[in-house]
Motif scaffolding. Structure first.
Motif, PDB file in Angstrom:
ATOM      1  N   LYS A  16      54.114  27.943  28.797  1.00 63.14           N
ATOM      2  CA  LYS A  16      53.810  29.370  28.884  1.00 63.14           C
ATOM      3  C   LYS A  16      52.310  29.613  28.985  1.00 63.14           C
ATOM      4  N   ILE A  17      51.512  28.792  28.287  1.00 60.42           N
ATOM      5  CA  ILE A  17      50.056  28.909  28.378  1.00 60.42           C
ATOM      6  C   ILE A  17      49.596  28.603  29.803  1.00 60.42           C
ATOM      7  N   LYS A  18      50.152  27.564  30.400  1.00 60.06           N
ATOM      8  CA  LYS A  18      49.794  27.216  31.779  1.00 60.06           C
ATOM      9  C   LYS A  18      50.163  28.341  32.747  1.00 60.06           C
ATOM     10  N   GLU A  19      51.366  28.899  32.585  1.00 59.99           N
ATOM     11  CA  GLU A  19      51.808  29.988  33.456  1.00 59.99           C
ATOM     12  C   GLU A  19      50.934  31.219  33.299  1.00 59.99           C
ATOM     13  N   SER A  20      50.609  31.562  32.065  1.00 61.02           N
ATOM     14  CA  SER A  20      49.797  32.736  31.796  1.00 61.02           C
ATOM     15  C   SER A  20      48.374  32.560  32.323  1.00 61.02           C
ATOM     16  N   THR A  21      47.842  31.355  32.207  1.00 63.86           N
ATOM     17  CA  THR A  21      46.508  31.078  32.734  1.00 63.86           C
ATOM     18  C   THR A  21      46.487  31.213  34.251  1.00 63.86           C
ATOM     19  N   ALA A  22      47.515  30.698  34.909  1.00 64.12           N
ATOM     20  CA  ALA A  22      47.590  30.799  36.367  1.00 64.12           C
ATOM     21  C   ALA A  22      47.708  32.260  36.807  1.00 64.12           C
ATOM     22  N   THR A  23      48.530  33.029  36.112  1.00 62.13           N
ATOM     23  CA  THR A  23      48.698  34.444  36.445  1.00 62.13           C
ATOM     24  C   THR A  23      47.409  35.212  36.199  1.00 62.13           C
ATOM     25  N   ALA A  27      45.194  37.288  38.917  1.00 59.02           N
ATOM     26  CA  ALA A  27      44.818  38.680  38.671  1.00 59.02           C
ATOM     27  C   ALA A  27      43.304  38.850  38.764  1.00 59.02           C
ATOM     28  N   ARG A  28      42.573  37.869  38.301  1.00 59.65           N
ATOM     29  CA  ARG A  28      41.107  37.927  38.376  1.00 59.65           C
ATOM     30  C   ARG A  28      40.654  37.952  39.837  1.00 59.65           C
ATOM     31  N   LYS A  29      41.293  37.134  40.679  1.00 52.96           N
ATOM     32  CA  LYS A  29      40.952  37.103  42.104  1.00 52.96           C
ATOM     33  C   LYS A  29      41.269  38.438  42.782  1.00 52.96           C
ATOM     34  N   GLN A  30      42.334  39.102  42.320  1.00 52.66           N
ATOM     35  CA  GLN A  30      42.738  40.386  42.895  1.00 52.66           C
ATOM     36  C   GLN A  30      41.985  41.557  42.274  1.00 52.66           C
ATOM     37  N   GLY A  31      41.295  41.318  41.176  1.00 57.48           N
ATOM     38  CA  GLY A  31      40.565  42.379  40.495  1.00 57.48           C
ATOM     39  C   GLY A  31      41.456  43.302  39.691  1.00 57.48           C
ATOM     40  N   ASN A  32      42.602  42.820  39.261  1.00 61.55           N
ATOM     41  CA  ASN A  32      43.564  43.613  38.498  1.00 61.55           C
ATOM     42  C   ASN A  32      43.237  43.499  37.005  1.00 61.55           C
ATOM     43  N   THR A  33      42.463  44.445  36.496  1.00 61.83           N
ATOM     44  CA  THR A  33      42.016  44.363  35.108  1.00 61.83           C
ATOM     45  C   THR A  33      43.153  44.524  34.107  1.00 61.83           C
ATOM     46  N   ARG A  34      44.166  45.285  34.468  1.00 67.47           N
ATOM     47  CA  ARG A  34      45.318  45.467  33.570  1.00 67.47           C
ATOM     48  C   ARG A  34      46.023  44.136  33.317  1.00 67.47           C
ATOM     49  N   GLU A  35      46.263  43.388  34.385  1.00 65.52           N
ATOM     50  CA  GLU A  35      46.914  42.071  34.256  1.00 65.52           C
ATOM     51  C   GLU A  35      46.009  41.095  33.500  1.00 65.52           C
TER      52      GLU A  35
END
Length: 65
Positions: A16-23, A27-35
């Motif tokens: 789950k840590i790996k999945e959350s880090t990837a997501t 989100a950082r690349k897309q600039g989605n601050t909420r995510e």
């Protein structure tokens, strides 16, 4: 011998840590601050849980009778 249940919990949390880090990285690349904020909090919780388990239960030396 380590408790299989504890090992499975540890592996699940690590996955789950790996999945959350990837997501979070996506989100950082897309600039989605909420995510980013959501996954930062989720990572903090998961890491705290894994640290708790690691300090309370030594999976290498835990013996069960």
């Amino acid at each position: 011998m380590a408790n299989d249940y504890l090992v499975e919990i540890h592996n699940y949390i690590t996955q789950k840590i790996k999945e959350s880090t990837a997501t979070k990285d996506r989100a950082r690349k897309q600039g989605n601050t909420r995510e980013i904020c959501f996954h930062s909090g989720q990572l903090a919780e998961l890491i705290a849980i894994r640290d708790f388990l690691s300090t309370r239960f030594d999976l290498d030396t835990q013996k069960y009778y």
